[in-house]
Design a protein around this motif. Structure first.
Motif, short mmCIF file in Angstrom:
data_model
loop_
_atom_site.label_atom_id
_atom_site.label_comp_id
_atom_site.label_asym_id
_atom_site.label_seq_id
_atom_site.Cartn_x
_atom_site.Cartn_y
_atom_site.Cartn_z
N UNK A 132 -11.22 -3.00 -3.62
CA UNK A 132 -11.45 -3.96 -4.71
C UNK A 132 -11.25 -3.45 -6.12
N UNK A 133 -10.59 -2.31 -6.29
CA UNK A 133 -10.36 -1.81 -7.65
C UNK A 133 -9.19 -2.56 -8.28
N UNK A 134 -9.45 -3.27 -9.38
CA UNK A 134 -8.41 -4.12 -9.95
C UNK A 134 -7.29 -3.32 -10.59
N UNK A 135 -7.61 -2.15 -11.16
CA UNK A 135 -6.57 -1.34 -11.79
C UNK A 135 -5.61 -0.81 -10.74
N UNK A 136 -6.16 -0.37 -9.62
CA UNK A 136 -5.32 0.11 -8.53
C UNK A 136 -4.50 -1.04 -7.93
N UNK A 137 -5.10 -2.20 -7.85
CA UNK A 137 -4.40 -3.36 -7.31
C UNK A 137 -3.19 -3.72 -8.17
N UNK A 138 -3.39 -3.68 -9.49
CA UNK A 138 -2.26 -3.96 -10.39
C UNK A 138 -1.18 -2.89 -10.28
N UNK A 139 -1.61 -1.62 -10.25
CA UNK A 139 -0.64 -0.53 -10.15
C UNK A 139 0.14 -0.63 -8.84
N UNK A 140 -0.55 -0.96 -7.76
CA UNK A 140 0.10 -1.11 -6.47
C UNK A 140 1.10 -2.27 -6.51
N UNK A 141 0.73 -3.35 -7.16
CA UNK A 141 1.64 -4.50 -7.29
C UNK A 141 2.92 -4.11 -8.00
N UNK A 142 2.80 -3.36 -9.09
CA UNK A 142 3.98 -2.98 -9.86
C UNK A 142 4.86 -2.00 -9.08
N UNK A 143 4.23 -1.13 -8.28
CA UNK A 143 5.02 -0.21 -7.46
C UNK A 143 5.77 -0.99 -6.37
N UNK A 144 5.09 -1.96 -5.76
CA UNK A 144 5.75 -2.79 -4.76
C UNK A 144 6.89 -3.60 -5.38
N UNK A 145 6.67 -4.08 -6.59
CA UNK A 145 7.70 -4.87 -7.27
C UNK A 145 8.94 -4.03 -7.54
N UNK A 146 8.72 -2.77 -7.92
CA UNK A 146 9.83 -1.90 -8.30
C UNK A 146 10.41 -1.13 -7.13
N UNK A 147 9.72 -1.15 -5.98
CA UNK A 147 10.21 -0.38 -4.84
C UNK A 147 9.97 1.10 -5.02
N UNK A 163 -4.28 -11.35 -6.89
CA UNK A 163 -5.60 -10.82 -6.57
C UNK A 163 -6.16 -10.04 -7.76
N UNK A 164 -5.33 -9.20 -8.37
CA UNK A 164 -5.77 -8.42 -9.52
C UNK A 164 -6.14 -9.34 -10.69
N UNK A 165 -5.39 -10.41 -10.86
CA UNK A 165 -5.68 -11.37 -11.93
C UNK A 165 -7.03 -12.03 -11.69
N UNK A 166 -7.32 -12.35 -10.43
CA UNK A 166 -8.63 -12.94 -10.11
C UNK A 166 -9.76 -11.96 -10.37
N UNK A 167 -9.46 -10.68 -10.26
CA UNK A 167 -10.46 -9.65 -10.53
C UNK A 167 -10.63 -9.41 -12.03
N UNK A 168 -9.76 -10.04 -12.84
CA UNK A 168 -9.88 -9.92 -14.29
C UNK A 168 -8.88 -9.01 -14.95
N UNK A 169 -7.83 -8.62 -14.24
CA UNK A 169 -6.81 -7.75 -14.83
C UNK A 169 -5.89 -8.55 -15.76
N UNK A 170 -5.94 -8.22 -17.06
CA UNK A 170 -5.09 -8.92 -18.03
C UNK A 170 -3.61 -8.64 -17.79
N UNK A 171 -3.20 -7.38 -17.55
CA UNK A 171 -1.78 -7.13 -17.28
C UNK A 171 -1.28 -7.87 -16.05
N UNK A 172 -2.14 -7.99 -15.04
CA UNK A 172 -1.74 -8.71 -13.83
C UNK A 172 -1.53 -10.18 -14.13
N UNK A 173 -2.43 -10.77 -14.91
CA UNK A 173 -2.29 -12.18 -15.27
C UNK A 173 -1.01 -12.40 -16.07
#
Length: 347
Positions: A132-147, A163-173
């Motif tokens: 449930x760490x939102x910062x890790x979730x966002x970082x993981x999303x960006x790595x998946x996006x970039x391959x 998911x990260x946006x729902x946790x309150x991550x502004x960069x994810x939103x």
């Protein structure tokens, strides 16, 4: 009137691995810096008995048991990346601490204190995200996006961003809003994009503030509202967002959505011009050539016109204006422009 030429360039572009904001480490670093400013005595504090090997071992269990003390990140902030890695690894293994896992992902992704390894970074980010760490979730999303660290998977990346946006991550939103504008992974929805931009903007994300301002200015995804556009542009401009500074300067100059203030507008144009915005340089050249909101200065005006032109912002009207100026003034302007290109601003 100054014409509004700056516009939001919305493009989903995964950030490079060394950029700390991907995992939120930069955000925590800024917060820690702010706390240090409030208590400057802490800046001179050093770890107790650093030369005694047994001291850290005795204190570590007590510190590790305190969830409010992040010694791993403290070491990271000091640039002691190897120490940060050792502490974070211990916490991750013994306490299953998601923050420590996120930091390990950051260290592996950037190659600080350990050899760069994007596969390991991905693994640590995933473990933290699963907890449930939102910062890790966002970082993981960006790595998946970039391959990075594995095959690209935009569908999974979009789910992680949501998911990260729902946790309150502004960069994810913010990035999820871009996907709603792009309209490839799911139907294009400017209204939803505006909602996500608003979420990120309210959290202080300057990119989102600027993007939402352009929505309000143009009436895209929201009802047209020049005042709200100006408010958001001002917020982003104060946070040094370059395009927002240009747009807010133009709004101030024309009195669009905000009280007209030519002097303040010119001051902001100066700032943006010096930061390298060709649009600001062009607008500054115009006001200097006409003496609007600032004393007339043809040499300085031509200097900025030449700089803007070299940056891709030509202006036929100014070409005509400067075609007939005195040779001495022209020579002065050209020399000043050359100083600029050589890294020496003349003013």
């Amino acid at each position: 009137m100054l014409a509004t030429a700056a516009s939001a360039q919305l493009q989903l572009a995964p950030q490079p691995p060394a950029k700390k904001s991907e995992s939120g480490v930069k955000k925590r670093q800024d917060a820690k810096k702010a706390a240090t400013k409030k208590n400057p005595q802490k800046t001179t504090t050093t770890p107790s008995t650093p030369s005694t090997p047994k001291a850290p071992a005795k204190s570590e269990p007590e510190v590790a048991d305190d969830p409010h003390v992040d010694t791993a990140y403290g070491a990271y902030q000091r640039g002691a990346y190897g120490e940060a890695f050792r502490i974070a690894l211990k916490r991750a293994q013994e306490k299953a601490d998601p923050k420590a896992m996120t930091l390990l992902g950051e260290l592996y992704a950037s190659g600080q204190g350990v050899d760069r390894d994007e596969q390991k970074a991905l693994d640590w980010y995933k473990q933290a995200a699963d907890r449930g760490d939102r910062e890790a979730t966002f970082a993981l999303a960006m790595m998946r996006m970039a391959g990075r660290g594995g095959p690209a998977n935009r569908e999974e990346a979009a789910k992680l961003l949501a998911f990260a946006a729902r946790l309150g991550s502004a960069p994810a939103a913010y990035n999820l809003a871009l996907l709603n504008i792009e309209g490839q992974l799911f139907p294009r929805d400017l209204g939803r994009a505006a909602e996500l931009f608003r979420q990120a903007a309210d959290a202080g994300n300057t990119e989102a503030q600027y993007a939402l301002a352009t929505f309000y200015k143009d009436g895209r995804g929201v009802e047209k509202n020049p005042s709200e556009a100006a408010r958001l542009l001002k917020a982003a401009a104060l946070a040094d967002h370059l395009d927002a500074q240009v747009e807010y300067a133009i709004a101030l100059f024309n009195g669009t959505g905000t009280p007209k203030d030519e002097v303040a507008a010119v001051a902001l144009l100066w700032k943006a011009a010096r930061r390298g915005s060709p649009i600001a340089q062009n607008r500054l050249a115009r006001v200097l050539a006409t003496g609007t909101g600032t004393p007339k200065d043809m040499a300085e005006a031509m200097k900025w016109h030449l700089i803007a032109k070299a940056g891709g912002k030509g202006d036929p009207m100014l070409d005509e204006v400067f075609a007939s100026i005195a040779a001495e003034t022209k020579a002065k302007a050209e020399e000043a422009a050359q100083h600029w290109f050589g890294g020496k601003s003349s003013k």
